[in-house]
Design an enzyme around this catalytic site. Structure first.
Site, short mmCIF file in Angstrom:
data_model
loop_
_atom_site.label_atom_id
_atom_site.label_comp_id
_atom_site.label_asym_id
_atom_site.label_seq_id
_atom_site.Cartn_x
_atom_site.Cartn_y
_atom_site.Cartn_z
N PHE A 68 7.41 9.67 130.86
CA PHE A 68 8.51 9.40 130.67
C PHE A 68 8.85 8.29 131.80
O PHE A 68 8.22 8.22 132.68
CB PHE A 68 9.42 10.65 130.95
CG PHE A 68 9.40 11.63 129.63
CD1 PHE A 68 10.45 11.22 128.79
CD2 PHE A 68 8.51 12.57 129.68
CE1 PHE A 68 10.44 12.21 127.64
CE2 PHE A 68 8.54 13.46 128.50
CZ PHE A 68 9.52 13.01 127.56
N HIS B 100 16.67 2.42 125.03
CA HIS B 100 15.96 2.41 126.10
C HIS B 100 14.37 2.27 126.12
O HIS B 100 13.97 2.24 127.15
CB HIS B 100 16.12 4.09 126.46
CG HIS B 100 16.09 4.39 127.93
ND1 HIS B 100 16.90 3.54 128.72
CD2 HIS B 100 15.83 5.52 128.50
CE1 HIS B 100 16.79 4.10 130.21
NE2 HIS B 100 16.02 5.34 129.73
#
Length: 188
Positions: free
Chosen positions: A79, A39
């Site tokens: 994030f 990711h």
């Protein structure tokens, strides 16, 4: 003709990058737990690019940033799913047009070791891209780093897969391809 050369030719046929300052952003999540995961392929790419060109990255309140020639490289501290605000702040501060931004991110639909370039369009289910589109328009360039897809579409299995370790050899191959594409687009 090689696969990579075809990709570069395609990139030039769909995108002519305007002059000015350019921004390359690696999407990922902060913290050691995410450091080398699939990711975080985008942030790993930016680190690889910085190392390749001797760019010193400095930590700031919004993330890690560096520059060379007419390029700013940036790994947001936020994030991935809420990275749009930080990217917009950097782009606004440096007066960078959306079409002069490359967002580098993981791509489930592309095989490991491959990268794909695309300009504009939908987020294709990628929450990091959704956040960026929310704060800016969708005209930025996407450099998609292939991570492959597990044999299941079950969200729990896919989540575990993208949070697992990035395969070293294929990722290095994709990073080299990505750097070639970025160099061709931004002429550095």
């Amino acid at each position: 003709m090689s696969y990579l050369l075809l990709k570069i030719r395609y990139a030039f046929s769909v995108q002519r990058v305007p002059n000015g300052t350019h921004l390359i952003v690696g999407l990922g999540n902060p913290g050691n737990i995410y450091e080398n995961t699939r990711h975080n392929a985008g942030q790993q790419f930016v680190k690889h690019l910085a190392k390749e060109f001797g760019i010193k990255m400095s930590d700031g309140s919004n993330g890690s940033i560096g520059s060379f020639q007419h390029i700013i490289v940036f790994n947001p501290l936020s994030f991935m799913n809420s990275s749009g605000h930080a990217i917009k702040k950097i782009a606004d501060k440096a007066n960078i047009q959306t079409s002069n931004i490359i967002i580098v991110h993981d791509d489930l639909e592309n095989l490991p070791g491959r990268c794909k370039i695309k300009q504009g369009g939908s987020a294709e289910g990628h929450n990091g891209l959704k956040s960026i589109i929310q704060y800016m328009d969708d005209k930025f360039i996407r450099l998609k780093i292939g991570i492959g897809r597990p044999n299941s579409k079950d969200p729990a299995i896919v989540s575990d897969y993208v949070m697992s370790k990035l395969d070293y050899e294929p990722s290095q191959q994709a990073f080299k391809q990505g750097i070639m594409l970025a160099r061709q687009l931004f002429k550095f």
